[in-house]
Design an enzyme around this catalytic site. Structure first.
Site, short mmCIF file in Angstrom:
data_model
loop_
_atom_site.label_atom_id
_atom_site.label_comp_id
_atom_site.label_asym_id
_atom_site.label_seq_id
_atom_site.Cartn_x
_atom_site.Cartn_y
_atom_site.Cartn_z
N PHE A 141 0.87 -1.18 0.00
CA PHE A 141 0.00 0.00 0.00
C PHE A 141 0.90 1.23 0.00
O PHE A 141 1.59 1.51 0.98
CB PHE A 141 -0.93 0.05 1.20
CG PHE A 141 -1.86 1.24 1.14
CD1 PHE A 141 -3.01 1.18 0.37
CD2 PHE A 141 -1.56 2.42 1.78
CE1 PHE A 141 -3.86 2.29 0.26
CE2 PHE A 141 -2.39 3.52 1.68
CZ PHE A 141 -3.54 3.46 0.91
N ASP A 226 9.60 2.91 1.64
CA ASP A 226 8.41 3.68 2.00
C ASP A 226 8.23 3.58 3.51
O ASP A 226 7.68 2.62 4.02
CB ASP A 226 7.19 3.14 1.26
CG ASP A 226 5.92 3.91 1.57
OD1 ASP A 226 5.89 4.63 2.59
OD2 ASP A 226 4.93 3.76 0.82
N LYS A 255 3.08 11.32 6.80
CA LYS A 255 2.29 11.12 8.02
C LYS A 255 2.89 11.83 9.23
O LYS A 255 2.67 13.02 9.42
CB LYS A 255 2.07 9.63 8.26
CG LYS A 255 1.19 8.98 7.18
CD LYS A 255 0.68 7.64 7.60
CE LYS A 255 -0.08 6.93 6.48
NZ LYS A 255 -1.28 7.62 6.02
#
Length: 400
Positions: A141, A226, A255
């Site tokens: 994801f 990531d 984030k």
């Protein structure tokens, strides 16, 4: 003040149904706790998918944002501003790299990393133009843009959004042999999550990340990590790659970099990688804006203290010990994760992940399900041991 039911009805009527949130409407939050529009308090055990690593309303971050709000919030990249150089310098130093390319959201950072790898492949490695390949992992994801869903194996994220962007090869996560076979002379990068969050907090086999690092170095391929969910303290290290002593060529961050205050993301790498860009070839009006830089600079300063990494280690050990005791009791089939991050697989007959999340919500604990039978736990790193234990008590109760 709207009631919960009124707010949900209005949202359902006027917003696209791209999410299926739990029926709670948050009005305020502090630390690890959120309060709904009717005054009920809930323990946040999701932390905005790690965007809120430092808790809701963290005073250092709010003060940094407030101070910057009163000075200047946006200049665009048409001009310099007085927070930009410090942000790039400090973030690069935290990562042990030389250059930073700031963006806003995690998906933008992944898109930026893809463009970076392709341009590096053509201009540095010498791959024929238009032939660059990037190897990715199944069950990944990395966001929901058109390019990113082109290499997703999640049907909900991918189906009916084609035609898809070419140039990606998918291999099983954790399989070094498959990865080795997939890398060819036209491969420019391997893009991986050090821990796959959306897939259920999947931790790869020991030695996998170090094997990827060795393979990519031998084949002259960029290793792009990531760390949008796994990074910035969540696993007990600044970056999850550190658990295997691995330093990738490219960090992809987001984030928690914005502290839950503003969206901030970045691609961080050395000059021989990010130096391929020239003016006009990539950018963002809001990327690296003064407000974002002010908040992110405070995030970097907080991470330099090591306090949050230590809390994630100590409380994470406790979390995984307590969750491990649930395995074999009939209600939980497996627990995975690292630091203050866990995926808990619910046994058939004890409810779906969504049903368990709803039962926990009724007991004032908020979590999120994924892949049908799994719930994810990722509380803010500022959570107290007492609150964490209370949340675990509620989980035991709903599974009893």
């Amino acid at each position: 003040m709207s009631t919960t039911a009124d707010a949900i009805r209005s949202a359902d009527a006027h917003s696209a149904h791209t999410y299926h949130p739990l029926p709670v409407v948050v009005a305020s939050a502090e630390g690890a706790w959120m309060t709904d529009v009717e005054g009920r308090r809930y323990l946040d055990m999701l932390a905005g998918y790690s965007a809120l690593n430092f808790g809701h309303g963290n005073r250092r971050l709010i003060d940094a944002a407030r101070s910057q709000l009163e000075r200047v919030t946006l200049t665009s990249r048409a001009f310099h501003h007085d927070r930009f150089a410090d942000f790039c310098t400090e973030l690069a130093a935290l990562c042990g790299k030389e250059m930073v390319l700031p963006m806003n959201t995690g998906a933008e950072a992944v898109e930026t990393a893809v463009k970076t790898a392709r341009k590096w492949g053509y201009e540095v490695k010498g791959v024929p133009d238009g032939h660059a390949k990037i190897v990715v992992a199944a069950d990944n994801f990395h966001g929901r843009t058109t390019t990113v869903v082109s290499f997703s194996t999640d049907h909900d994220a991918r189906d009916h959004f084609g035609p898809y962007t070419p140039g990606f090869e998918i291999v099983p996560y954790g399989d070094l042999t498959a990865l080795s076979h997939a890398v060819t002379e036209n491969t420019v990068a391997v893009l991986l999550e050090p821990i796959q969050g959306e897939a259920g907090v999947l931790v790869p086999p020991a030695g996998y990340l170090s094997g990827v690092r060795e393979l990519t170095r031998e084949r002259n391929v960029l290793f792009m990590a990531d760390e949008i969910q796994s990074g910035l303290g969540r696993t007990g290290k600044t970056f999850a790659c550190e658990h295997e002593g691995v330093v990738p060529d490219v960090y992809i961050l987001g984030k928690a970099l914005g502290g839950g205050v503003v969206p901030v993301s970045a691609v961080v790498a050395d000059r021989d990688v990010l130096g391929v860009f020239r003016p006009g070839q990539h950018g963002s009006t809001f990327g690296g804006n003064p407000l974002a830089c002010a908040v992110a600079l405070e995030v970097v300063a907080m991470l330099r203290s090591g306090e949050f990494q230590q809390r994630a280690t100590e409380l994470g050990d406790h979390l995984h010990h307590e969750l491990g005791l649930l395995v074999g009791g009939g209600a939980v089939t497996a627990v995975r994760g690292r630091g203050l991050w866990a995926g808990v697989d619910i046994a058939p007959g004890h409810g779906t992940g969504r049903e368990v999340s709803e039962r926990l919500m009724d007991r004032r604990v908020l979590v999120k399900d994924t892949h049908g039978s799994t719930i994810r736990l990722a509380p803010p790193l500022v959570i107290s041991k007492e609150d964490l234990d209370w949340g675990l008590d509620q989980l035991r109760a709903v599974l009893a």
